[in-house]
Motif scaffolding. Structure first.
Motif, PDB file in Angstrom:
ATOM      1  N   ALA A  18       0.709  -1.252  -0.066  1.00  0.00           N
ATOM      2  CA  ALA A  18       0.073   0.105   0.132  1.00  0.00           C
ATOM      3  C   ALA A  18       0.828   1.186   0.025  1.00  0.00           C
ATOM      4  CB  ALA A  18      -0.980   0.109   1.211  1.00  0.00           C
ATOM      5  N   SER A  19       2.270   1.128   0.121  1.00  0.00           N
ATOM      6  CA  SER A  19       3.110   2.262   0.194  1.00  0.00           C
ATOM      7  C   SER A  19       3.299   2.557  -1.459  1.00  0.00           C
ATOM      8  CB  SER A  19       4.272   1.986   1.029  1.00  0.00           C
ATOM      9  OG  SER A  19       4.902   1.141   0.613  1.00  0.00           O
ATOM     10  N   ARG A  24      -1.194   2.320  -3.204  1.00  0.00           N
ATOM     11  CA  ARG A  24      -1.899   3.517  -2.900  1.00  0.00           C
ATOM     12  C   ARG A  24      -3.127   3.840  -3.523  1.00  0.00           C
ATOM     13  NH1 ARG A  24       0.612   9.580  -0.837  1.00  0.00           N
ATOM     14  NH2 ARG A  24      -1.663  10.390  -0.690  1.00  0.00           N
ATOM     15  N   GLU A  28      -6.937   3.904  -1.835  1.00  0.00           N
ATOM     16  CA  GLU A  28      -7.674   5.237  -1.929  1.00  0.00           C
ATOM     17  C   GLU A  28      -9.148   5.034  -2.465  1.00  0.00           C
ATOM     18  OE1 GLU A  28      -5.447   8.742  -2.754  1.00  0.00           O
ATOM     19  OE2 GLU A  28      -3.794   8.513  -1.206  1.00  0.00           O
ATOM     20  N   LEU A  39      -3.631  -1.030   5.394  1.00  0.00           N
ATOM     21  CA  LEU A  39      -2.656  -0.749   4.502  1.00  0.00           C
ATOM     22  C   LEU A  39      -1.546  -1.471   4.996  1.00  0.00           C
ATOM     23  CD1 LEU A  39      -3.285   3.089   4.708  1.00  0.00           C
ATOM     24  CD2 LEU A  39      -4.190   1.523   3.089  1.00  0.00           C
ATOM     25  N   TYR A  41       2.572  -2.440   4.525  1.00  0.00           N
ATOM     26  CA  TYR A  41       3.651  -2.241   3.822  1.00  0.00           C
ATOM     27  C   TYR A  41       4.790  -3.027   4.440  1.00  0.00           C
ATOM     28  CZ  TYR A  41       4.387   0.390   8.098  1.00  0.00           C
ATOM     29  OH  TYR A  41       4.880   0.850   9.492  1.00  0.00           O
ATOM     30  N   ARG A  47       5.418   6.882   3.283  1.00  0.00           N
ATOM     31  CA  ARG A  47       4.685   6.659   2.020  1.00  0.00           C
ATOM     32  C   ARG A  47       3.174   6.157   2.568  1.00  0.00           C
ATOM     33  NH1 ARG A  47       8.948   5.295  -0.488  1.00  0.00           N
ATOM     34  NH2 ARG A  47       8.089   2.770  -0.657  1.00  0.00           N
ATOM     35  N   ALA A  48       3.143   4.946   3.384  1.00  0.00           N
ATOM     36  CA  ALA A  48       2.047   4.271   4.015  1.00  0.00           C
ATOM     37  C   ALA A  48       1.200   5.335   4.876  1.00  0.00           C
ATOM     38  CB  ALA A  48       2.403   3.077   4.656  1.00  0.00           C
ATOM     39  N   GLU A  50       1.399   8.581   4.637  1.00  0.00           N
ATOM     40  CA  GLU A  50       0.738   9.464   3.857  1.00  0.00           C
ATOM     41  C   GLU A  50      -0.673   9.070   3.221  1.00  0.00           C
ATOM     42  OE1 GLU A  50       3.781  10.208   0.895  1.00  0.00           O
ATOM     43  OE2 GLU A  50       4.963  11.495   2.203  1.00  0.00           O
ATOM     44  N   THR A  51      -0.555   7.877   2.747  1.00  0.00           N
ATOM     45  CA  THR A  51      -1.728   7.113   2.344  1.00  0.00           C
ATOM     46  C   THR A  51      -2.721   7.350   3.377  1.00  0.00           C
ATOM     47  OG1 THR A  51      -0.471   5.752   0.908  1.00  0.00           O
ATOM     48  CG2 THR A  51      -2.765   5.282   1.188  1.00  0.00           C
TER      49      THR A  51
END
Length: 250
Positions: A18-19, A24, A28, A39, A41, A47-48, A50-51
């Protein structure tokens, strides 16, 4: 015996990788459709996160967990956490994967082993847990690649690992007869993710984009749309298939 959730808002989706760019977008999109999303990762925590923030800021429900897809203990714990947080798992989307490119004569066998561990063993571990724990009415979606049909030099080891993904996924669809669970594979073509674009000069990107009749690269959103179809109520009659999402490139 578990029953099919009655509304989209009851569904729970677990997304590996998911990262990444596609992971992602998938997470989303499913969250926007009303799913609670777990999620997963491996190395991209920022990045995860952020998602996760992007989903929760829009009112979605999500948690982020680190887990190695090839480690059955870590993955079982991720399924446990999904059940504890949201009550069960209805959709599993396995986007996690590793790609190392080199001609057969030059490939480092350590890279071959790494791709086998993530792409083959990881897919098997995730699929095994999904087969055991998805609720009735659920969906498992694994990821292959359109390269399996293109025979491009340099891609032999990667394509071989993804060919294995297609084989195990399509067989699992038959093994789950009577469970009301669909099992499919998505095989993207070239997709404009940061990983794909990194290090490529623009003229090369343009040549790759021109290979398909649509004359562009795919986007992560294009791939997420296909996952949303396969995991949602309108995709229930699509089962045991490999869906090539590539604009007609192959």
């Amino acid at each position: 015996m578990t029953t099919t959730p009655t509304t989209q808002a009851d569904r729970v989706a677990l997304v590996t990788g998911a990262s990444g760019g596609i992971g992602r977008a998938v997470a989303e999109r499913l969250a926007a459709d009303g799913d609670a999303v777990v999620l997963l990762y491996s190395g991209g925590r920022q990045r995860a996160d952020e998602t996760l923030a992007a989903i929760t800021e829009r009112g979605g429900r999500a948690i982020a967990l680190r887990a190695d897809v090839a480690d059955e203990t870590e993955m079982a714990a991720a399924f446990d956490r999904a059940e504890q947080e949201f009550g069960g798992v209805d959709v599993v989307v396995n986007t996690a994967g590793v790609m190392v490119l080199a001609p057969v004569a030059e490939l480092d066998l350590a890279d071959l082993d790494r791709m086998h561990r993530v792409n083959i063993r990881g897919t098997f571990v995730v699929s095994q847990l999904a087969a055991r724990r998805l609720r009735s009415g659920g969906a498992l979606i694994n990821f292959s690649t359109s390269v399996t049909r293109l025979q491009q030099p340099g891609y032999a080891a990667y394509a071989a690992s993804k060919g294995a993904v297609e084989a195990m996924t399509l067989i699992l669809a038959r093994e789950l007869r009577g469970r009301d669970i669909t099992v499919n594979t998505v095989a993207p073509g070239p997709t404009a993710t940061p990983l794909f674009l990194e290090g490529k000069p623009q003229d090369l990107v343009d040549r790759i984009a021109d290979l398909n009749p649509m004359q562009r690269l795919g986007t992560p959103a294009d791939i997420a749309d296909s996952v949303a179809f396969l995991s949602g109520p309108t995709g229930r009659w699509t089962n045991g298939q490999t869906l090539y999402v590539n604009g007609g490139a192959a």
